[in-house]
Design a protein around this motif. Structure first.
Motif, PDB file in Angstrom:
ATOM      1  N   MET A   1       0.828  -1.220   0.000  1.00 42.82           N
ATOM      2  CA  MET A   1       0.000   0.000   0.000  1.00 42.82           C
ATOM      3  C   MET A   1       0.862   1.270   0.000  1.00 42.82           C
ATOM      4  O   MET A   1       0.320   2.370   0.049  1.00 42.82           O
ATOM      5  N   SER A   2       2.178   1.130  -0.051  1.00 40.36           N
ATOM      6  CA  SER A   2       3.041   2.316  -0.013  1.00 40.36           C
ATOM      7  C   SER A   2       2.697   3.275  -1.134  1.00 40.36           C
ATOM      8  O   SER A   2       2.486   2.850  -2.272  1.00 40.36           O
ATOM      9  N   GLY A   3       2.642   4.560  -0.783  1.00 42.41           N
ATOM     10  CA  GLY A   3       2.361   5.591  -1.783  1.00 42.41           C
ATOM     11  C   GLY A   3       0.885   5.764  -2.059  1.00 42.41           C
ATOM     12  O   GLY A   3       0.486   6.630  -2.830  1.00 42.41           O
ATOM     13  N   LYS A   4       0.041   4.940  -1.445  1.00 40.14           N
ATOM     14  CA  LYS A   4      -1.400   5.032  -1.716  1.00 40.14           C
ATOM     15  C   LYS A   4      -2.114   5.839  -0.636  1.00 40.14           C
ATOM     16  O   LYS A   4      -1.676   5.870   0.521  1.00 40.14           O
ATOM     17  N   LEU A   5      -3.228   6.447  -1.025  1.00 43.22           N
ATOM     18  CA  LEU A   5      -4.051   7.201  -0.083  1.00 43.22           C
ATOM     19  C   LEU A   5      -5.360   6.455   0.144  1.00 43.22           C
ATOM     20  O   LEU A   5      -6.033   6.046  -0.808  1.00 43.22           O
ATOM     21  N   ALA A   6      -5.706   6.264   1.433  1.00 44.33           N
ATOM     22  CA  ALA A   6      -6.944   5.549   1.775  1.00 44.33           C
ATOM     23  C   ALA A   6      -7.781   6.396   2.722  1.00 44.33           C
ATOM     24  O   ALA A   6      -7.254   7.100   3.581  1.00 44.33           O
ATOM     25  N   VAL A   7      -9.094   6.326   2.550  1.00 45.19           N
ATOM     26  CA  VAL A   7     -10.042   6.938   3.488  1.00 45.19           C
ATOM     27  C   VAL A   7     -10.821   5.801   4.151  1.00 45.19           C
ATOM     28  O   VAL A   7     -11.325   4.912   3.462  1.00 45.19           O
ATOM     29  N   VAL A   8     -10.909   5.837   5.487  1.00 41.62           N
ATOM     30  CA  VAL A   8     -11.695   4.838   6.218  1.00 41.62           C
ATOM     31  C   VAL A   8     -12.750   5.579   7.030  1.00 41.62           C
ATOM     32  O   VAL A   8     -12.407   6.347   7.944  1.00 41.62           O
ATOM     33  N   THR A   9     -14.027   5.378   6.703  1.00 40.55           N
ATOM     34  CA  THR A   9     -15.065   6.017   7.515  1.00 40.55           C
ATOM     35  C   THR A   9     -15.237   5.217   8.813  1.00 40.55           C
ATOM     36  O   THR A   9     -15.041   4.002   8.836  1.00 40.55           O
ATOM     37  N   GLY A  10     -15.592   5.924   9.877  1.00 41.53           N
ATOM     38  CA  GLY A  10     -15.697   5.246  11.176  1.00 41.53           C
ATOM     39  C   GLY A  10     -14.345   4.725  11.614  1.00 41.53           C
ATOM     40  O   GLY A  10     -14.255   3.699  12.284  1.00 41.53           O
ATOM     41  N   GLY A  11     -13.293   5.449  11.266  1.00 42.58           N
ATOM     42  CA  GLY A  11     -11.937   4.969  11.537  1.00 42.58           C
ATOM     43  C   GLY A  11     -11.447   5.270  12.937  1.00 42.58           C
ATOM     44  O   GLY A  11     -10.306   4.959  13.274  1.00 42.58           O
ATOM     45  N   SER A  12     -12.294   5.879  13.779  1.00 42.82           N
ATOM     46  CA  SER A  12     -11.792   6.219  15.119  1.00 42.82           C
ATOM     47  C   SER A  12     -12.082   5.135  16.150  1.00 42.82           C
ATOM     48  O   SER A  12     -11.730   5.290  17.316  1.00 42.82           O
ATOM     49  N   SER A  13     -12.756   4.053  15.742  1.00 43.47           N
ATOM     50  CA  SER A  13     -13.011   2.989  16.727  1.00 43.47           C
ATOM     51  C   SER A  13     -13.240   1.653  16.017  1.00 43.47           C
ATOM     52  O   SER A  13     -13.396   1.603  14.794  1.00 43.47           O
ATOM     53  N   GLY A  14     -13.284   0.606  16.837  1.00 51.78           N
ATOM     54  CA  GLY A  14     -13.710  -0.719  16.365  1.00 51.78           C
ATOM     55  C   GLY A  14     -12.988  -1.223  15.128  1.00 51.78           C
ATOM     56  O   GLY A  14     -11.771  -1.100  14.980  1.00 51.78           O
ATOM     57  N   LEU A  15     -13.766  -1.771  14.216  1.00 50.91           N
ATOM     58  CA  LEU A  15     -13.193  -2.392  13.020  1.00 50.91           C
ATOM     59  C   LEU A  15     -12.554  -1.352  12.100  1.00 50.91           C
ATOM     60  O   LEU A  15     -11.580  -1.644  11.413  1.00 50.91           O
ATOM     61  N   GLY A  16     -13.112  -0.144  12.092  1.00 50.39           N
ATOM     62  CA  GLY A  16     -12.541   0.923  11.260  1.00 50.39           C
ATOM     63  C   GLY A  16     -11.149   1.293  11.722  1.00 50.39           C
ATOM     64  O   GLY A  16     -10.230   1.466  10.904  1.00 50.39           O
ATOM     65  N   LEU A  17     -10.975   1.391  13.046  1.00 50.07           N
ATOM     66  CA  LEU A  17      -9.651   1.723  13.599  1.00 50.07           C
ATOM     67  C   LEU A  17      -8.660   0.599  13.283  1.00 50.07           C
ATOM     68  O   LEU A  17      -7.533   0.864  12.845  1.00 50.07           O
ATOM     69  N   ALA A  18      -9.095  -0.649  13.465  1.00 52.93           N
ATOM     70  CA  ALA A  18      -8.201  -1.780  13.176  1.00 52.93           C
ATOM     71  C   ALA A  18      -7.862  -1.823  11.682  1.00 52.93           C
ATOM     72  O   ALA A  18      -6.733  -2.135  11.304  1.00 52.93           O
TER      73      ALA A  18
END
Ligand SMILES: NC(=O)c1ccc[n+]([C@@H]2O[C@H](COP(=O)([O-])OP(=O)(O)OC[C@H]3O[C@@H](n4cnc5c(N)ncnc54)[C@H](OP(=O)(O)O)[C@@H]3O)[C@@H](O)[C@H]2O)c1
Length: 298
Positions: A1-18
């Motif tokens: 994933m180097s050099g790639k940009l990802a957005v994760v919604t709900g990324g502050s907890s639970g499965l999103g954080l992991a």
């Protein structure tokens, strides 16, 4: 994933954080999106502590229950101009005791889980299409096995039952992920994933029997958050996924074990329903995702 940009919604907890931590550990620059600035700050800090050498991880405010917030988030990202390689549609709300309306007049669970992600994805399509191999991974649930989705009552006006509203929203998301692939054809890869069971914050506002059942299942199945997030990470990053594929854990009820392709629930094979839901979602949100002419599905 180097050099790639990802957005994760709900990324502050639970499965999103992991999931966000897994992506950062694999070298991606990650934007975690959520409602609360302090929770986002702490989550980004945790990821940086775990992966000190990782690319930047930052939190961005996003309230999926507000179409204005979705538009604002997408405009901020678009303004920076960086191509978006991966969008993980993960955030969800499971339960509200009473039927609640958002500022847009939508029922809250459908607004957050489906309409918010529909509009977000649609608004980010131009950024996604600038990446060499863009991917959208949409987090669904075992509950998408329900046989029907009644489009005439998408907002749960008749006989509101919170868990049915959640089930309906997750079915809508699965139909959305598949229809996105049909419309985008080769312009991007859209996959749906069902992470299976994990005791996360999802259940904290739920009724006691649901919380108890979930804790019991976790004990029996020996499942943890990282384990469940590995299914999301597989859908989001594996070179082996098939465009328009549906992935779940391999074990009992799709709730544990390594990720594998799963048969689509019957409702998800209804292309006419998926098209009608798409058109309805466009009409409600005013967002009309468009793809290069050569990739248009007819
Ligand atoms: N846990 C399970 O057993 C299980 C099983 C099947 C599927 N799933 C799916 O897995 C995904 C992650 O759930 P989880 O278990 O990790 O639950 P969680 O810990 O409660 O995470 C849900 C996330 O959604 C965010 N969120 C809620 N409302 C939002 C809104 N209006 N705008 C933006 N973000 C919002 C929350 O962030 P803030 O509150 O900070 O905004 C939170 O970070 C969900 O799609 C869920 O349906 C979970």
């Amino acid at each position: 994933m180097s050099g790639k940009l990802a957005v994760v919604t709900g990324g502050s907890s639970g499965l999103g954080l992991a999931t966000a931590a897994g992506l950062a550990g694999a070298g991606a620059e990650v934007v975690i999106a959520g409602r609360d600035a302090e929770r986002l700050r702490l989550a980004a800090e945790r990821i940086r502590e775990r992966h000190p050498a990782a690319a930047p991880v930052r939190g961005e405010r996003l309230d999926l229950a507000s179409q204005a917030s979705v538009a604002d988030f997408a405009a901020r990202l678009t303004g920076r101009g960086r191509p978006l390689d991966l969008l993980v549609n993960n955030a969800a709300v499971l339960y509200t005791q009473r039927r609640t309306l958002t500022e847009d007049g939508f029922e809250l669970i459908m607004a957050t889980n489906h309409l918010g992600h529909f509009a977000l994805t649609g608004r980010l399509v131009p950024l996604l299409l600038r990446a060499p191999a863009p991917r959208v991974a949409t987090v669904c649930s075992l509950t998408a096995k329900v046989p029907v989705l009644d489009l005439s009552d998408l907002m749960n006006e008749r006989n509101y039952r919170p868990l049915s509203a959640y089930v309906k929203s997750k079915t809508a998301l699965l139909l959305f992920a598949l229809e996105l692939q049909r419309r985008a054809t080769r312009a991007l890869t859209s996959v749906a994933v069902n992470p299976g069971n994990a005791s996360t914050g999802l259940y904290r506002h739920g009724p006691a029997p649901v919380r108890g059942l979930n804790r019991g299942l976790d004990r029996v199945l020996g499942r943890d958050t990282e384990n469940a997030a590995s299914v999301i990470l597989y859908g989001a990053t594996s070179p082996d996924v098939v465009p328009g594929g549906y992935y779940t854990a391999s074990g009992l009820l799709g709730r544990r074990g390594t990720p594998r392709p799963a048969p689509l629930p019957r409702v998800a094979r209804d292309h006419a329903l998926a098209r009608d839901l798409w058109l309805k979602s466009e009409a409600l949100t005013g967002v009309r995702p468009s793809f290069p002419a050569r990739s248009l599905h007819v």
